[in-house]
Design a protein around this motif. Structure first.
Motif, short mmCIF file in Angstrom:
data_model
loop_
_atom_site.label_atom_id
_atom_site.label_comp_id
_atom_site.label_asym_id
_atom_site.label_seq_id
_atom_site.Cartn_x
_atom_site.Cartn_y
_atom_site.Cartn_z
N ALA A 1 0.85 -1.19 0.00
CA ALA A 1 0.00 0.00 0.00
C ALA A 1 0.89 1.24 0.00
CB ALA A 1 -0.90 0.00 1.23
N THR A 2 0.46 2.26 -0.70
CA THR A 2 1.27 3.48 -0.78
C THR A 2 1.51 4.08 0.59
OG1 THR A 2 0.43 3.92 -3.00
CG2 THR A 2 1.39 5.78 -1.83
N GLY A 3 0.55 3.92 1.50
CA GLY A 3 0.70 4.46 2.85
C GLY A 3 1.68 3.71 3.73
N CYS A 4 2.19 2.58 3.25
CA CYS A 4 3.22 1.82 3.96
C CYS A 4 3.97 0.98 2.94
CB CYS A 4 2.61 0.94 5.05
SG CYS A 4 3.86 0.12 6.08
N ASN A 5 4.94 1.59 2.28
CA ASN A 5 5.58 0.95 1.12
C ASN A 5 7.10 0.88 1.23
OD1 ASN A 5 6.14 3.67 0.87
ND2 ASN A 5 5.78 3.76 -1.33
N PRO A 6 7.67 0.48 2.37
CA PRO A 6 9.13 0.49 2.48
C PRO A 6 9.84 -0.43 1.49
CG PRO A 6 8.13 -0.70 4.31
CD PRO A 6 7.02 0.00 3.60
N ILE A 7 9.26 -1.60 1.21
CA ILE A 7 9.93 -2.53 0.29
C ILE A 7 9.72 -2.08 -1.15
CG2 ILE A 7 10.18 -4.94 -0.41
CD1 ILE A 7 8.92 -5.75 2.27
N SER A 8 8.51 -1.69 -1.48
CA SER A 8 8.23 -1.20 -2.84
C SER A 8 9.10 0.01 -3.16
CB SER A 8 6.75 -0.83 -2.95
OG SER A 8 6.48 -0.18 -4.17
N HIS A 9 9.23 0.92 -2.22
CA HIS A 9 10.07 2.11 -2.44
C HIS A 9 11.52 1.72 -2.67
CE1 HIS A 9 12.49 5.65 -1.14
NE2 HIS A 9 11.54 6.32 -1.79
N THR A 10 11.98 0.72 -1.94
CA THR A 10 13.37 0.25 -2.09
C THR A 10 13.60 -0.29 -3.49
OG1 THR A 10 13.48 -0.29 0.26
CG2 THR A 10 15.11 -1.33 -1.18
N VAL A 11 12.65 -1.09 -3.99
CA VAL A 11 12.79 -1.67 -5.32
C VAL A 11 12.75 -0.58 -6.39
CG1 VAL A 11 11.70 -3.18 -7.04
CG2 VAL A 11 11.83 -3.90 -4.64
N LYS A 12 11.78 0.30 -6.30
CA LYS A 12 11.58 1.31 -7.35
C LYS A 12 12.71 2.34 -7.40
CE LYS A 12 7.31 2.44 -6.24
NZ LYS A 12 5.99 3.11 -6.36
N THR A 13 13.34 2.60 -6.27
CA THR A 13 14.44 3.57 -6.24
C THR A 13 15.80 2.90 -6.36
OG1 THR A 13 14.52 3.52 -3.82
CG2 THR A 13 13.10 5.19 -4.85
N GLU A 14 15.79 1.55 -6.41
CA GLU A 14 17.03 0.76 -6.49
C GLU A 14 17.97 1.09 -5.33
OE1 GLU A 14 18.69 1.27 -10.38
OE2 GLU A 14 17.05 0.23 -11.37
N ALA A 15 17.38 1.32 -4.17
CA ALA A 15 18.15 1.64 -2.98
C ALA A 15 18.83 0.39 -2.42
CB ALA A 15 17.24 2.25 -1.91
N ALA A 16 19.92 0.58 -1.70
CA ALA A 16 20.65 -0.53 -1.12
C ALA A 16 20.03 -0.98 0.20
CB ALA A 16 22.11 -0.14 -0.89
N LYS A 17 19.37 -0.07 0.89
CA LYS A 17 18.77 -0.39 2.18
C LYS A 17 17.30 -0.01 2.19
CE LYS A 17 23.03 0.19 4.90
NZ LYS A 17 23.65 0.91 6.06
N VAL A 18 16.55 -0.68 3.05
CA VAL A 18 15.14 -0.38 3.21
C VAL A 18 14.99 0.76 4.22
CG1 VAL A 18 12.90 -1.28 3.94
CG2 VAL A 18 14.48 -2.76 2.71
N ARG A 19 14.32 1.81 3.80
CA ARG A 19 14.08 2.93 4.70
C ARG A 19 12.72 2.74 5.37
NH1 ARG A 19 13.93 8.70 1.98
NH2 ARG A 19 11.86 7.96 1.35
#
Length: 421
Positions: A272-290
């Motif tokens: 859900a957009t209101g709680c998307n720590p893993i989705s955000h990590t994938v889409k931004t290609e981040a190294a860590k989950v924020r």
């Protein structure tokens, strides 16, 4: 079982081995622990032929579930329907679509019955008499139901403000349900302290390595019901991030044992957009989950802002060539309605997330329209009715008079004709 099939626990970061015990982290680097199997021993009795003659429950895959003896809790869990969803496929514009419907799992109507059956059976093996959990709802009901049936004392801790259906679905079993003024991550930290202080078996704390293995049974069932093959795509909801990884692990274990061919499944995660720590990590290609510090979504069962398996889930999604997306509350409700109206499946809000994300991924071209896709529906809509209040039509009210009914039919004649009446 005649010989031990579980070697112990292994750190997912450094690889250090531990004996079978109620421990969920590596004492060297605090990495999460995972069950380590003796696959040569497993192969001696785990075959297509053996599985096909076993009872229709999750324990037909018992060699790859981490018990030393026979299960004592949740003996009837699993083997939920894999539905060929042709009407929904047509609506989404895809060729081959399936619904793995754990909304009808036994006894508490969610996939959590799988993980709890393993965790509480293991708790009994370890000699625990009191068990517990931190939960956003579905786990609360499952621990309560299964602990009651097993005669175990149970403490269920939840964030204050959960859906009433999920609160009632836990308290009815007579266990101790405690609401905490805070979010899930705060509840989970408290449970870790309680488990350490009292020496109790908390299914998603010190029993977590064993608990998580129960999710593999969903993957085994998908592959078996597809005729001993894996789909091209799997879309799964993500809260803590464990489910998506365990489904893929089940596929790879069967590939290793020669029960299925090479696995080329792409894994897709839904949030859900209101709680998307893993989705955000994938889409931004981040190294860590924020972490998301203050989750705000109607999908409360997915509102885990600091997911324990977030790093591993995001890495798996990338490695398999999949993707992750998130959707807002309106899309979640629309997904719940579309699933119900096309396939007659009433899913909870997490199911709305899964379908709405799948729809988004199809439109983006991330999911191949000509491939086979499985959507994982993990809970029942009867538990999250609040999400639909004011969003669906109320019943038409008429007097018990045939003329009034005829007038109603005539007023809706065009709609009825269009529906094939």
């Amino acid at each position: 079982m005649d010989r031990e099939l579980v070697r112990g626990l292994k750190c997912r970061l450094c690889g250090k081995l531990y004996p079978k015990e109620a421990l969920n982290f590596c004492t060297d680097d605090f990495g999460p622990l995972e069950v380590e199997y003796d696959y040569d021993a497993v192969a001696e009795t785990h075959s297509r032929e053996a599985i096909q003659f076993r009872p229709h429950n999750m324990w037909r895959y018992r060699e790859l579930l981490p018990l030393d003896g026979e299960p004592t809790v949740g003996k009837h869990v699993g083997c939920t329907p894999l539905i060929r969803a042709d009407r929904l496929a047509k609506a989404l514009g895809v060729a081959e679509l399936y619904i793995k419907n754990d909304a009808v799992n036994h006894p508490s109507l969610s996939f959590k019955d799988r993980v709890v059956a393993v965790a509480l059976s293991k708790a009994v093996e370890f000699g625990f008499h009191t068990v517990g959990c931190a939960s956003t709802g579905n786990l609360a009901g499952s621990v309560a139901a299964n602990a009651a049936a097993a005669g175990l004392n149970a403490y269920v801790l939840i964030p204050d403000g959960l859906e009433e259906g999920k609160i009632l679905g836990a308290t009815i079993y007579g266990v101790k349900v405690i609401a905490i003024k805070g979010n899930y991550d705060q509840v989970n930290r408290l449970c870790s302290q309680i488990a350490f202080r009292y020496g109790w078996g908390f299914v998603n704390v010190n029993l977590r390595p064993f608990y998580a293995e129960g999710s593999k049974s969903m993957g085994f069932e998908i592959a078996e019901d597809l005729g001993w093959r894996t789909p091209d795509h799997v879309v799964a909801p993500m809260a803590g991030g464990s489910l998506i990884g365990k489904i893929y692990k089940s596929f790879k274990e069967w590939e290793r044992l020669g029960l299925i061919g090479p696995v080329a499944t792409k894994m897709f995660g839904a949030q859900a957009t209101g709680c998307n720590p893993i989705s955000h990590t994938v889409k931004t290609e981040a190294a860590k989950v924020r972490p998301v510090r203050n989750p705000q979504t109607v999908a409360k069962s997915l509102a885990i802002g600091d997911p324990a398996d977030g790093y591993f889930a995001s890495r798996l999604i990338r490695e398999t060539g999949g993707w992750s997306e998130d959707v807002d509350d309106d899309a979640i409700v629309a997904g719940m309605r579309l699933l119900a109206e096309t396939e007659g499946v009433f899913a909870e809000t997490a199911g709305g997330v899964t379908l709405a994300v799948a729809q988004k991924l199809i439109q983006q071209g991330k999911i191949d329209r000509d491939g086979s896709t499985v959507l994982c529906i993990t809970g029942n809509g009867l538990k999250t009715q609040e999400a639909l209040h004011g969003k669906i039509a109320r019943p038409v009210v008429i007097r018990p008079d045939l003329a009034e009914f005829e007038a109603l039919v005539e007023a809706n004649a065009g709609e009825l004709v269009g529906a094939g009446a």
